[in-house]
Motif scaffolding. Structure first.
Motif, PDB file in Angstrom:
ATOM      1  N   ASP A 176      69.117  57.614  59.745  1.00 23.66           N
ATOM      2  CA  ASP A 176      68.415  56.596  59.859  1.00 23.66           C
ATOM      3  C   ASP A 176      68.782  55.877  58.343  1.00 23.66           C
ATOM      4  O   ASP A 176      68.449  56.635  57.482  1.00 23.66           O
ATOM      5  N   ARG A 177      69.869  54.716  58.406  1.00 30.09           N
ATOM      6  CA  ARG A 177      70.630  54.194  57.440  1.00 30.09           C
ATOM      7  C   ARG A 177      70.104  53.084  57.114  1.00 30.09           C
ATOM      8  O   ARG A 177      69.739  52.260  57.969  1.00 30.09           O
ATOM      9  N   ALA A 178      69.888  52.838  55.660  1.00 33.24           N
ATOM     10  CA  ALA A 178      69.432  51.755  55.261  1.00 33.24           C
ATOM     11  C   ALA A 178      70.413  51.024  54.071  1.00 33.24           C
ATOM     12  O   ALA A 178      70.904  51.950  53.460  1.00 33.24           O
ATOM     13  N   PRO A 179      70.641  49.641  54.149  1.00 34.65           N
ATOM     14  CA  PRO A 179      71.577  49.298  53.015  1.00 34.65           C
ATOM     15  C   PRO A 179      71.158  49.307  51.615  1.00 34.65           C
ATOM     16  O   PRO A 179      69.690  49.322  51.156  1.00 34.65           O
ATOM     17  N   ASN A 180      72.010  49.323  50.637  1.00 37.68           N
ATOM     18  CA  ASN A 180      71.626  49.297  49.088  1.00 37.68           C
ATOM     19  C   ASN A 180      72.573  48.117  48.462  1.00 37.68           C
ATOM     20  O   ASN A 180      73.638  48.057  48.846  1.00 37.68           O
ATOM     21  N   GLN A 181      71.685  47.216  48.140  1.00 37.03           N
ATOM     22  CA  GLN A 181      72.538  46.165  47.508  1.00 37.03           C
ATOM     23  C   GLN A 181      72.707  46.047  46.063  1.00 37.03           C
ATOM     24  O   GLN A 181      73.060  45.073  45.467  1.00 37.03           O
ATOM     25  N   ARG A 182      72.882  47.205  45.546  1.00 32.98           N
ATOM     26  CA  ARG A 182      73.100  47.374  43.985  1.00 32.98           C
ATOM     27  C   ARG A 182      74.527  48.566  44.250  1.00 32.98           C
ATOM     28  O   ARG A 182      74.491  49.386  45.140  1.00 32.98           O
ATOM     29  N   PHE A 183      75.161  48.639  43.052  1.00 27.14           N
ATOM     30  CA  PHE A 183      76.268  49.627  43.097  1.00 27.14           C
ATOM     31  C   PHE A 183      76.013  50.405  41.481  1.00 27.14           C
ATOM     32  O   PHE A 183      75.107  49.686  40.848  1.00 27.14           O
ATOM     33  N   LEU A 184      76.817  51.141  41.267  1.00 29.01           N
ATOM     34  CA  LEU A 184      76.517  51.802  40.188  1.00 29.01           C
ATOM     35  C   LEU A 184      77.737  52.500  39.422  1.00 29.01           C
ATOM     36  O   LEU A 184      78.818  52.891  40.153  1.00 29.01           O
ATOM     37  N   PHE A 185      77.552  52.645  38.252  1.00 31.15           N
ATOM     38  CA  PHE A 185      78.676  53.146  37.213  1.00 31.15           C
ATOM     39  C   PHE A 185      78.160  53.749  36.121  1.00 31.15           C
ATOM     40  O   PHE A 185      77.129  52.939  35.537  1.00 31.15           O
ATOM     41  N   TRP A 186      78.553  54.952  35.689  1.00 29.19           N
ATOM     42  CA  TRP A 186      78.246  55.571  34.151  1.00 29.19           C
ATOM     43  C   TRP A 186      79.194  56.178  33.582  1.00 29.19           C
ATOM     44  O   TRP A 186      80.181  56.339  34.053  1.00 29.19           O
ATOM     45  N   ALA A 187      79.096  56.451  32.515  1.00 27.25           N
ATOM     46  CA  ALA A 187      79.865  57.328  31.784  1.00 27.25           C
ATOM     47  C   ALA A 187      79.244  57.824  30.590  1.00 27.25           C
ATOM     48  O   ALA A 187      77.933  57.562  30.026  1.00 27.25           O
ATOM     49  N   TYR A 188      79.700  58.958  29.779  1.00 24.19           N
ATOM     50  CA  TYR A 188      79.217  59.833  28.870  1.00 24.19           C
ATOM     51  C   TYR A 188      80.044  59.609  27.437  1.00 24.19           C
ATOM     52  O   TYR A 188      81.132  59.174  27.544  1.00 24.19           O
ATOM     53  N   TYR A 189      79.095  59.328  26.562  1.00 25.61           N
ATOM     54  CA  TYR A 189      79.506  58.783  25.121  1.00 25.61           C
ATOM     55  C   TYR A 189      79.311  59.906  24.030  1.00 25.61           C
ATOM     56  O   TYR A 189      78.063  60.453  24.100  1.00 25.61           O
ATOM     57  N   GLU A 190      79.961  59.980  23.024  1.00 24.48           N
ATOM     58  CA  GLU A 190      79.771  60.595  21.895  1.00 24.48           C
ATOM     59  C   GLU A 190      79.598  59.868  20.467  1.00 24.48           C
ATOM     60  O   GLU A 190      80.318  58.938  20.316  1.00 24.48           O
ATOM     61  N   GLY A 191      78.398  60.112  20.017  1.00 21.50           N
ATOM     62  CA  GLY A 191      78.287  59.108  18.741  1.00 21.50           C
ATOM     63  C   GLY A 191      77.610  57.598  19.202  1.00 21.50           C
ATOM     64  O   GLY A 191      78.202  56.671  18.416  1.00 21.50           O
ATOM     65  N   ALA A 192      76.859  57.475  20.327  1.00 28.42           N
ATOM     66  CA  ALA A 192      76.520  55.915  20.830  1.00 28.42           C
ATOM     67  C   ALA A 192      74.946  55.975  20.488  1.00 28.42           C
ATOM     68  O   ALA A 192      74.125  56.665  21.325  1.00 28.42           O
ATOM     69  N   PRO A 193      74.457  55.630  19.310  1.00 26.36           N
ATOM     70  CA  PRO A 193      73.158  55.363  19.084  1.00 26.36           C
ATOM     71  C   PRO A 193      72.376  54.609  20.071  1.00 26.36           C
ATOM     72  O   PRO A 193      72.882  53.515  20.459  1.00 26.36           O
ATOM     73  N   MET A 194      70.957  55.083  20.110  1.00 28.74           N
ATOM     74  CA  MET A 194      70.156  54.498  20.998  1.00 28.74           C
ATOM     75  C   MET A 194      69.358  53.461  20.167  1.00 28.74           C
ATOM     76  O   MET A 194      68.861  53.813  19.042  1.00 28.74           O
TER      77      MET A 194
END
Length: 414
Positions: A176-194
């Motif tokens: 049972d397949r359903a569509p997804n209307q978003r896509f995604l990307f992520w990356a990892y960072y060193e020294g990225a303040p929140m």
């Protein structure tokens, strides 16, 4: 029989089930097509929601994960157009945990392999299923690293081999397949303040979504989930589009001066796939083989751990006693309905439609109403049934309370 249980796939779900069955005194064949014990899944956000905390504790996985450097999140700040929903530390919401799959998969494989009764068979690729004279699946045909065809039999066959499950395909299980209307990307960072509140942040930008969390080795994971209307922008200049997206986040992480220590990980299409978790007698599916949900709410790893534990809980005693598995598998199927209910909501959200009036009211009310904020956190952590938030009483309280809220950027806990 060669084994009590044969499990195909030695990642989260497969290793969890194998460990649980082995600890119950059963003989387990755990087959993994990769020969390298360090192999791991790449396309996975590995943020394990708080609803899985009790399962990880019960299986004695939590402390080993911490020992490998896992980061714990006890409260995520959620940005909405009404302002920040800031978690309170005393609300009893279970913590989430994050350990990159490059560490998590080998750890779970190590635990499973060291469990008495479990045979970890690396480099064994399943190419067919074995059926008895009545047409019931009772084994698999695997090709060994040396190219030999090996027939292995068991009373229960478990597919834990991902959303493209070979076991499900060979068994003819419907998808049972359903569509997804978003896509995604992520990356990892060193020294990225929140810069936002909490020990991680989520931005509900409608339809776009973004996340920022701490992971192992002191790194920060920044992920974006744009609506597909922005796909061309990311296709033409992924790094530039990613940077512009994050730069515009209210109180977003500071990437200027940070070092990106990974490639961009992601995909332009991630459909939702669901299969019957007990599709045939003596056959069960767990993890993504049963339900590959929308990745935005980060449910995949938790469902893998929980579905594997539910299956073992339901069937281990029957297997040990040599009993009839039909009732035991029905018990597992009932437990799995918890995931089905959540997946229904996830499929609706994956359409990236604007929030409805009740959703907007809940978000506005949660900015200042601690009770609704807690329910929203329990909902987000999948720590209760959807009714914790989706019920008439909450809707009425939110509708009344949201009228008193004006947009705010306050970071003060509720």
């Amino acid at each position: 029989m060669d084994y009590d249980v044969i499990i195909v796939g030695a990642s989260i779900a497969g290793c969890t089930a194998a460990t649980a069955y082995g600890r119950a005194g059963l003989r387990v064949g755990l087959l993994e097509r990769h020969s390298n014990p360090q192999s791991h899944k790449t396309l996975c956000g590995h943020f394990i929601l708080g609803g899985t905390h009790d399962t990880l504790q019960r299986l004695d996985f939590w402390q080993p994960m911490l020992a490998r450097g896992a980061a714990v999140a006890r409260g995520l700040g959620v940005w909405t157009e009404a302002g920040w929903i800031v978690p309170r530390p005393d609300q009893g919401v279970p913590p989430a945990i994050s350990l990159r799959r490059s560490k998590l998969d080998p750890l779970l494989r190590e635990i499973a392999a060291n469990t008495p009764g479990v045979d970890l068979l690396l480099g064994h690729r399943v190419v067919d299923l074995v059926e008895d004279s009545a047409g019931t699946i009772d084994g698999v045909v695997a090709v060994t690293p040396g190219g030999e065809r090996l027939i292995l039999r068991a009373r229960l066959i478990v597919g834990a081999d991902g959303h493209r499950s070979t076991v499900a395909g060979l068994a003819g299980v419907a998808e049972d397949r359903a569509p997804n209307q978003r896509f995604l990307f992520w990356a990892y960072y060193e020294g990225a303040p929140m810069n936002g509140p909490g020990d991680g942040q989520v931005w509900m930008l409608d339809p776009d979504i973004a996340v920022c969390i701490r992971v192992d080795d002191g790194l920060t994971q920044v992920g974006v989930f744009p609506g597909k209307a922005r796909l061309r922008e990311f296709t033409e200049d992924r790094e530039g589009a990613f940077g512009r997206f994050v730069e515009q986040l209210p109180d977003g992480p500071t990437l200027t001066g940070a070092r990106r220590v990974s490639n961009f990980v992601g995909t332009t299409d991630y459909p939702c796939v669901r299969r019957d978790p007990t599709p045939r007698p003596r056959l069960a599916l767990i993890g993504d083989a049963a339900t590959a949900s929308d990745p935005v709410p980060a449910v995949g790893c938790g469902w893998a751990f929980r579905s594997a534990a539910w299956l073992a809980d339901a069937t281990a005693g029957t297997l040990a006693a040599g009993g009839d598995l039909r009732h035991a598998l029905r018990t597992y199927r009932r437990a799995h309905r918890f995931i089905d209910k959540w997946d229904d909501l996830g499929r609706a959200d994956a359409l990236a439609a604007p929030p409805n009036a009740i959703q907007r009211a809940i978000r506005r009310a949660a900015v200042h109403d601690a009770a609704i904020a807690r329910r929203l956190a329990m909902f987000s952590m999948r720590a209760a049934a959807p009714s914790v938030l989706v019920n008439p009483a909450v809707a009425v309280r939110a509708a009344v309370g949201s009228r008193r809220v004006s947009p705010s950027a306050s970071h003060q806990p509720l």
